[in-house]
Each structure stands twice: as structure tokens, then as C-alpha cells.
Design a protein around this motif. Structure first.
Motif, PDB file in Angstrom:
ATOM      1  N   PHE A 378      48.403  71.849  73.521  1.00  0.00           N
ATOM      2  CA  PHE A 378      47.586  72.790  72.793  1.00  0.00           C
ATOM      3  C   PHE A 378      46.878  72.110  71.678  1.00  0.00           C
ATOM      4  CE2 PHE A 378      50.668  76.159  74.124  1.00  0.00           C
ATOM      5  CZ  PHE A 378      49.861  76.652  75.189  1.00  0.00           C
ATOM      6  N   ASN A 379      47.269  71.143  70.906  1.00  0.00           N
ATOM      7  CA  ASN A 379      46.538  70.428  69.884  1.00  0.00           C
ATOM      8  C   ASN A 379      45.320  69.438  70.595  1.00  0.00           C
ATOM      9  OD1 ASN A 379      47.942  71.340  67.607  1.00  0.00           O
ATOM     10  ND2 ASN A 379      49.520  69.495  67.874  1.00  0.00           N
ATOM     11  N   GLY A 380      45.816  68.874  71.723  1.00  0.00           N
ATOM     12  CA  GLY A 380      44.722  67.963  72.446  1.00  0.00           C
ATOM     13  C   GLY A 380      43.569  69.038  72.887  1.00  0.00           C
ATOM     14  N   CYS A 381      43.782  70.352  73.158  1.00  0.00           N
ATOM     15  CA  CYS A 381      42.755  71.224  73.735  1.00  0.00           C
ATOM     16  C   CYS A 381      41.917  71.733  72.527  1.00  0.00           C
ATOM     17  CB  CYS A 381      43.409  72.277  74.415  1.00  0.00           C
ATOM     18  SG  CYS A 381      44.006  71.744  76.210  1.00  0.00           S
ATOM     19  N   GLY A 382      42.400  71.406  71.361  1.00  0.00           N
ATOM     20  CA  GLY A 382      41.883  72.055  70.094  1.00  0.00           C
ATOM     21  C   GLY A 382      42.292  73.469  69.721  1.00  0.00           C
ATOM     22  N   LYS A 383      43.368  73.719  70.314  1.00  0.00           N
ATOM     23  CA  LYS A 383      43.872  75.247  69.927  1.00  0.00           C
ATOM     24  C   LYS A 383      45.091  75.392  69.196  1.00  0.00           C
ATOM     25  CE  LYS A 383      41.682  76.548  73.748  1.00  0.00           C
ATOM     26  NZ  LYS A 383      40.633  77.407  73.641  1.00  0.00           N
ATOM     27  N   THR A 384      44.754  74.534  67.831  1.00  0.00           N
ATOM     28  CA  THR A 384      45.606  74.219  66.841  1.00  0.00           C
ATOM     29  C   THR A 384      45.749  75.763  66.139  1.00  0.00           C
ATOM     30  OG1 THR A 384      43.745  73.803  65.286  1.00  0.00           O
ATOM     31  CG2 THR A 384      44.883  71.958  66.668  1.00  0.00           C
ATOM     32  N   THR A 385      44.998  76.590  66.066  1.00  0.00           N
ATOM     33  CA  THR A 385      45.375  77.910  65.310  1.00  0.00           C
ATOM     34  C   THR A 385      46.427  78.635  66.018  1.00  0.00           C
ATOM     35  OG1 THR A 385      43.128  78.114  64.793  1.00  0.00           O
ATOM     36  CG2 THR A 385      44.515  80.235  64.509  1.00  0.00           C
ATOM     37  N   PHE A 386      46.496  78.624  67.239  1.00  0.00           N
ATOM     38  CA  PHE A 386      47.763  79.169  68.102  1.00  0.00           C
ATOM     39  C   PHE A 386      48.998  78.487  67.553  1.00  0.00           C
ATOM     40  CE2 PHE A 386      50.864  78.675  71.497  1.00  0.00           C
ATOM     41  CZ  PHE A 386      51.202  80.135  71.526  1.00  0.00           C
ATOM     42  N   VAL A 387      48.921  77.088  67.692  1.00  0.00           N
ATOM     43  CA  VAL A 387      49.774  76.335  67.215  1.00  0.00           C
ATOM     44  C   VAL A 387      50.585  76.580  65.852  1.00  0.00           C
ATOM     45  CG1 VAL A 387      50.739  73.681  66.963  1.00  0.00           C
ATOM     46  CG2 VAL A 387      49.297  74.351  68.760  1.00  0.00           C
ATOM     47  N   MET A 388      49.473  76.907  64.953  1.00  0.00           N
ATOM     48  CA  MET A 388      49.711  77.239  63.672  1.00  0.00           C
ATOM     49  C   MET A 388      50.769  78.538  63.407  1.00  0.00           C
ATOM     50  SD  MET A 388      47.575  78.174  60.444  1.00  0.00           S
ATOM     51  CE  MET A 388      46.714  79.428  61.297  1.00  0.00           C
ATOM     52  N   PHE A 389      50.239  79.537  64.332  1.00  0.00           N
ATOM     53  CA  PHE A 389      50.976  81.043  64.055  1.00  0.00           C
ATOM     54  C   PHE A 389      52.310  80.905  64.765  1.00  0.00           C
ATOM     55  CE2 PHE A 389      46.333  82.423  63.456  1.00  0.00           C
ATOM     56  CZ  PHE A 389      46.764  82.887  62.283  1.00  0.00           C
ATOM     57  N   GLN A 390      52.343  80.087  65.897  1.00  0.00           N
ATOM     58  CA  GLN A 390      53.722  80.307  66.670  1.00  0.00           C
ATOM     59  C   GLN A 390      54.702  79.691  65.761  1.00  0.00           C
ATOM     60  OE1 GLN A 390      55.407  77.616  68.456  1.00  0.00           O
ATOM     61  NE2 GLN A 390      54.015  76.028  67.531  1.00  0.00           N
ATOM     62  N   GLY A 391      54.179  78.493  65.231  1.00  0.00           N
ATOM     63  CA  GLY A 391      55.388  77.608  64.327  1.00  0.00           C
ATOM     64  C   GLY A 391      55.522  78.488  62.930  1.00  0.00           C
ATOM     65  N   ILE A 392      54.602  79.313  62.533  1.00  0.00           N
ATOM     66  CA  ILE A 392      54.933  79.979  61.137  1.00  0.00           C
ATOM     67  C   ILE A 392      55.906  81.169  61.538  1.00  0.00           C
ATOM     68  CG2 ILE A 392      53.864  81.652  59.587  1.00  0.00           C
ATOM     69  CD1 ILE A 392      51.470  79.667  59.557  1.00  0.00           C
ATOM     70  N   PHE A 393      55.516  81.879  62.710  1.00  0.00           N
ATOM     71  CA  PHE A 393      56.315  82.831  63.227  1.00  0.00           C
ATOM     72  C   PHE A 393      58.058  82.402  63.328  1.00  0.00           C
ATOM     73  CE2 PHE A 393      58.392  85.731  66.308  1.00  0.00           C
ATOM     74  CZ  PHE A 393      58.161  87.046  65.808  1.00  0.00           C
ATOM     75  N   GLY A 394      58.139  81.189  63.989  1.00  0.00           N
ATOM     76  CA  GLY A 394      59.437  80.766  64.229  1.00  0.00           C
ATOM     77  C   GLY A 394      60.115  80.603  63.162  1.00  0.00           C
ATOM     78  N   ALA A 395      59.254  79.890  62.225  1.00  0.00           N
ATOM     79  CA  ALA A 395      60.074  79.563  61.039  1.00  0.00           C
ATOM     80  C   ALA A 395      60.420  80.726  60.035  1.00  0.00           C
ATOM     81  CB  ALA A 395      58.965  78.656  60.210  1.00  0.00           C
ATOM     82  N   PHE A 396      59.404  81.749  59.941  1.00  0.00           N
ATOM     83  CA  PHE A 396      59.672  82.470  58.582  1.00  0.00           C
ATOM     84  C   PHE A 396      59.990  83.906  59.135  1.00  0.00           C
ATOM     85  CE2 PHE A 396      56.915  79.418  56.638  1.00  0.00           C
ATOM     86  CZ  PHE A 396      57.322  79.225  55.414  1.00  0.00           C
ATOM     87  N   CYS A 397      59.980  84.234  60.460  1.00  0.00           N
ATOM     88  CA  CYS A 397      60.365  85.399  61.112  1.00  0.00           C
ATOM     89  C   CYS A 397      61.694  85.359  61.508  1.00  0.00           C
ATOM     90  CB  CYS A 397      59.424  86.131  61.984  1.00  0.00           C
ATOM     91  SG  CYS A 397      57.864  86.403  61.242  1.00  0.00           S
ATOM     92  N   ILE A 398      62.197  83.847  62.102  1.00  0.00           N
ATOM     93  CA  ILE A 398      63.460  83.762  62.695  1.00  0.00           C
ATOM     94  C   ILE A 398      64.380  82.866  61.889  1.00  0.00           C
ATOM     95  CG2 ILE A 398      64.451  82.885  64.860  1.00  0.00           C
ATOM     96  CD1 ILE A 398      62.047  83.841  66.246  1.00  0.00           C
ATOM     97  N   ARG A 399      63.822  81.849  61.740  1.00  0.00           N
ATOM     98  CA  ARG A 399      64.669  80.606  61.276  1.00  0.00           C
ATOM     99  C   ARG A 399      65.366  80.817  59.810  1.00  0.00           C
ATOM    100  NH1 ARG A 399      61.417  76.358  61.431  1.00  0.00           N
ATOM    101  NH2 ARG A 399      61.844  76.172  63.771  1.00  0.00           N
TER     102      ARG A 399
END
Length: 455
Positions: A378-399
Motif C-alpha cells: 500500500f505504501n508503494g502504491c501511495g495509499k499511505t492514508t489507509f496505512v495510517m488509519f489501520q495502524g492507529i486503529f489497531g494501536a489505540f482501539c485494541i492494543r
């Protein structure tokens, strides 16, 4: 002159592995910076020293991850420009990157030096280790300029398809760090201050060597002082690609800092144990992390060249290769974690606490083989905004919530607290799979329209 590696033609697996191995080794040696610090104080210092270095290095790792995230913006944009054959713009990407990171270095250095005490207090650093934690953070923060410079240079080399040069520079720097640690800690008994000074010195060496290599080889495109300015369109694109990755990496690392804070409240042994485990986790996650960066570099060029099918094949190869290593690391971590922890501490209680926490990472080894390669895609495709949201969700809503809730259950188990990490990763993998299907369908529609217009 430095050559450009063309990832848009020919085989995929063998070039991917050849590119990933130097990335892996370079990352291994970078992790060794902090690991050697912990290893030396673990063998020649006390549990208090281990706790201070463990907590302080976690803070610095967060800063480094943010910087590396921004540097990925340079890697992605440069890769796309090279894939499009726009070499002049690639030189301007480098110039804009230099300007962005100069400003970033000044801001981070000032902030970390000023707020070292509040940050250590926020981390709930044990009282016995508080002053040493502050000392470690301040000394390492003074060398932020070298962390920034090194990551920018590595981002440029990765964009060119060159993963070997960063390996050479960081190898020499790692040796310097080891020698510095031995001299200052074993020889002069400087403990925490000694390992921090040695780390900064080693980072400075890696930057100096990288600059010498660039001056000697040159760059495979036009680059001069006139390129070093904020190019309006390119600067915004670097930030567009890099900022979400930096924010995501930073917040994900903050989630691990939050877990460290939770564990620090359990005492020095738990703090030191998890500190050792986190250092080992840095090594355990090296393979999927290396493939994430490698897949991103490959996909960026192919995406720029509109070779989406080849980009998807790169993702498949990345996952396949990563999972092979993941199985081995999962076995070693779960069944022999005590032997690994014993390298960083001679305290039996600390070793057992570390092994207990690490067993959860054994599960995460398997899941990150999928997650990290997909993030690289996704980063290579430039879809970095999605990468950001999924990472933040996993960190702050679950971990973080899950770690906190488990820590309040008596009797507290570091293994159960650690399970919050693979739980988060599993949810993120599901998100990535769904988004991958959506992106694939949208790209297929766009290609069909282009083909119709062509005819």
C-alpha cells in the motif's frame, strides 16, 4: 556513478530477495545500536541501568520510526518518478527532502531536550531509574540530526534500488558503537551515559560515511545546490506520502510506549523484563519489516510504470518469503525465549519476565508476515492514508485498551498483557485484505477505461 535498479522488468523473487537481504542486515545492525547498549549494561550494570536504557531507548525508537516514516515519502516518490522516467524531478525530490528534514531535525532536537523530564515521567520510569532515563534521552536526543540525516540518505538509496550502501555504512557504525560501549561502560564505568554517547557517535559515523560515498559515486540524475529548496508540488507529495506513514509509525510506537508505561507501574523487574523483550522483538520483527520496505520500493516503481499485476505478484512473493522466516522465529521465541533473554540480563527474574512476555510475540511473528508486506504494498502504491488509519486503529482501539484491562486482572501475567499485540495485528490484517480487494477492483476498472479510450 550510482546505478538505478529497474524493478519493472524480469524476474521478481530473486531481485526482491537480493534487495531485501541488505535491507534486513542494515536494519539488524540498526537494532543492534540499542540492543548492544542493553546487552552491555545488562552484563556490567544493574537492573536499574537496564530499566533506564530500556525505557529511554523505547522513546528514541519512537522518534526514529517517525523520521523513517517521513523518509519513506522520499523513497516512494523517487521510485515513482524513476518508474515514470522523470529523472530531473527525482533530483528535485532529493532537494525537497533535504529541506523538509532539516526543519524536522531542529524541531525534534529542541523538543526532546526540553521535554526529556516530562516524557520520562509520562513513561512512569521507576523512581530508582528516573534520573538515568532522563540522561539517556537527553544525550541521544542531542544526536537527532544524525538520525534524521541517516534515514534521509537511506530513503534516497532505497528509491534508487540500492540497499547495499546503507548496509556498508551501518556495519561500520555498529562496530564503532560496540567498541564505544565497551570503552565507556566496561573501561570508564559510565554505564547509561556511556552507552548513550557511544550510540550518538556511531550514528555520526554512519552519516559521514554515507556522504563520502555519495560524493565519490555521484547520483544517476541531475542534482545540484539549486535543487535544494522547497519545490512546491514535490514537497507536498513527499509530505502526502510520508506524513501518514510517520504518524502511523509514531502512534504505533506510542502504543508500545503506553504498554511500557503500564508495565513500569508493576516494578523494576517487570520493567526490565519487558524492556529486554522489546529489544528482542526488534530483532524478531526484522524480517517482515525488511520485506515491508523492499516491497514498497518494488511496488513504487511498478505502480509508477502502471504495472499493477507485477506489483501484486511482488506482494505475494514478499508474504511467502516472510512467512518462511516467521515460522522459524515463532518457534525460537516461544520455546527458547529464556536463552535469548539471557543474552541481555544475568538476573533470573528479569529473564523469566522477558520470556513470559515474548511468548505473545511468537504468535505475532506469523501475523506480521502478512501485515507488513501488505503495508509495504500500500505504501508503494501511495495509499499511505489507509496505512495510517489501520495502524492507529489497531494501536489505540485494541492494543492499548486490551493491555490496560489485562494489567488490572490479578494475578497479572506479562504473557496475557503481551497478547494484546497479536490481537491488534490480526484485526489489521483483516482490514488490509478488505482494502486490497477494493483497490484491486478500482484499478482494474481504471485500466479497462484506459484501454477503451486507447482503442
Amino acid at each position: 556513478m550510482t546505478k538505478i535498479s529497474d524493478f519493472t522488468e524480469g524476474k521478481i523473487l530473486s531481485p526482491l530477495l537480493k534487495f531485501a537481504m541488505p535491507v534486513l542486515l542494515a536494519m539488524f545492525l540498526q537494532v543492534m545500536y540499542g540492543a548492544v547498549d542493553l546487552l552491555i549494561v545488562g552484563q556490567f550494570g544493574s537492573a536499574i541501568d537496564v530499566s533506564a536504557v530500556a525505557t529511554g531507548s523505547q522513546v528514541m525508537m519512537t522518534i526514529t520510526s517517525i523520521i523513517n516514516g517521513f523518509a519513506m515519502g522520499v523513497t516512494i516518490l523517487m521510485g515513482q518518478k524513476l518508474g515514470q522516467g522523470k529523472y530531473k524531478e527525482a533530483g528535485n525530490v532529493v532537494g525537497s527532502g533535504i529541506c523538509i528534514f532539516t526543519v524536522l531535525a531542529v524541531i525534534i532536537t529542541a523538543a526532546m531536550l526540553i521535554f526529556a523530564v516530562p516524557i520520562s515521567r509520562l513513561m512512569h520510569a521507576p523512581v530508582e531509574a528516573f534520573d538515568d532515563t532522563v540522561l539517556y534521552v537527553r544525550i541521544c536526543s542531542a544526536g537527532t540530526i544524525f538520525i534524521v540525516a541517516y534515514n534521509v540518505i537511506c530513503g534516497i538509496f532505497r528509491g534508487l534500488g540500492d540497499s547495499k550502501t546503507p548496509l556498508i555504512t551501518v556495519s561500520i557504525a555498529c562496530v564503532a558503537n560496540i567498541l564505544g560501549d565497551i570503552l565507556l561502560v566496561v573501561g570508564f564505568h559510565m554505564n547509561v551515559a556511556g552507552v548513550a554517547i557511544a550510540t550518538v557517535f556511531a550514528q555520526a559515523i554512519s552519516v559521514l560515511l554515507s556522504i563520502i560515498i555519495i560524493n565519490k559515486r555521484g547520483l544517476p540524475f541531475e542534482f545540484s545546490k539549486s535543487c535544494v529548496r522547497f519545490h512546491k508540488g514535490l514537497t507536498s507529495q513527499i509530505l502526502k506520502y510520508g506524513a501518514p506513514i510517520a504518524l502511523q509509525d509514531g502512534l504505533v510506537n506510542l502504543s508500545f510506549l503506553a504498554i511500557t508505561t503500564i508495565v513500569n507501574s508493576l516494578g523494576v523487574i517487570a520493567s526490565a523484563g519487558v524492556g529486554v523483550a522489546e529489544k528482542l522483538a526488534g530483532f524478531i520483527m526484522l524480517v517482515p519489516s525488511a520485506f515491508a520496505q523492499s516491497v514498497a520500493a518494488f511496488v513504487a516503481q511498478n505502480y509508477g510504470a502502471k504495472k499493477y499485476t507485477r506489483a501484486k505478484k511482488t506482494l505475494a512473493y514478499g508474504i511467502g518469503a516472510s512467512i518462511c522466516f516467521g515460522v522459524v522465529m515463532a518457534y525460537l521465541t516461544f520455546f527458547h525465549g529464556n536463552l535469548l533473554s539471557g543474552m541481555f540480563s544475568k538476573d533470573v527474574a528479569v529473564i523469566n519476565a522477558s520470556w513470559d512476555y515474548m511468548k505473545a510475540y511468537a504468535i505475532d511473528c506469523l501475523l506480521t508476515s502478512f501485515l507488513f508486506s501488505m503495508i509495504g504494498f500500500f505504501n508503494g502504491c501511495g495509499k499511505t492514508t489507509f496505512v495510517m488509519f489501520q495502524g492507529i486503529f489497531g494501536a489505540f482501539c485494541i492494543r492499548i485498551p486490551l493491555s490496560y484491562m489485562i494489567s488490572k486482572v490479578a494475578p497479572t501475567s506479562l504473557f496475557y498483557i503481551g497478547l494484546a499485540t497479536p490481537s491488534s495485528t490480526f484485526v489489521q490484517v483483516v482490514f488490509c485484505l478488505v482494502y486490497f480487494i477494493i483497490v484491486s477492483k478500482n484499478y482494474k476498472k481504471r485500466m479497462d477505461i484506459e484501454n477503451e479510450n486507447h482503442f
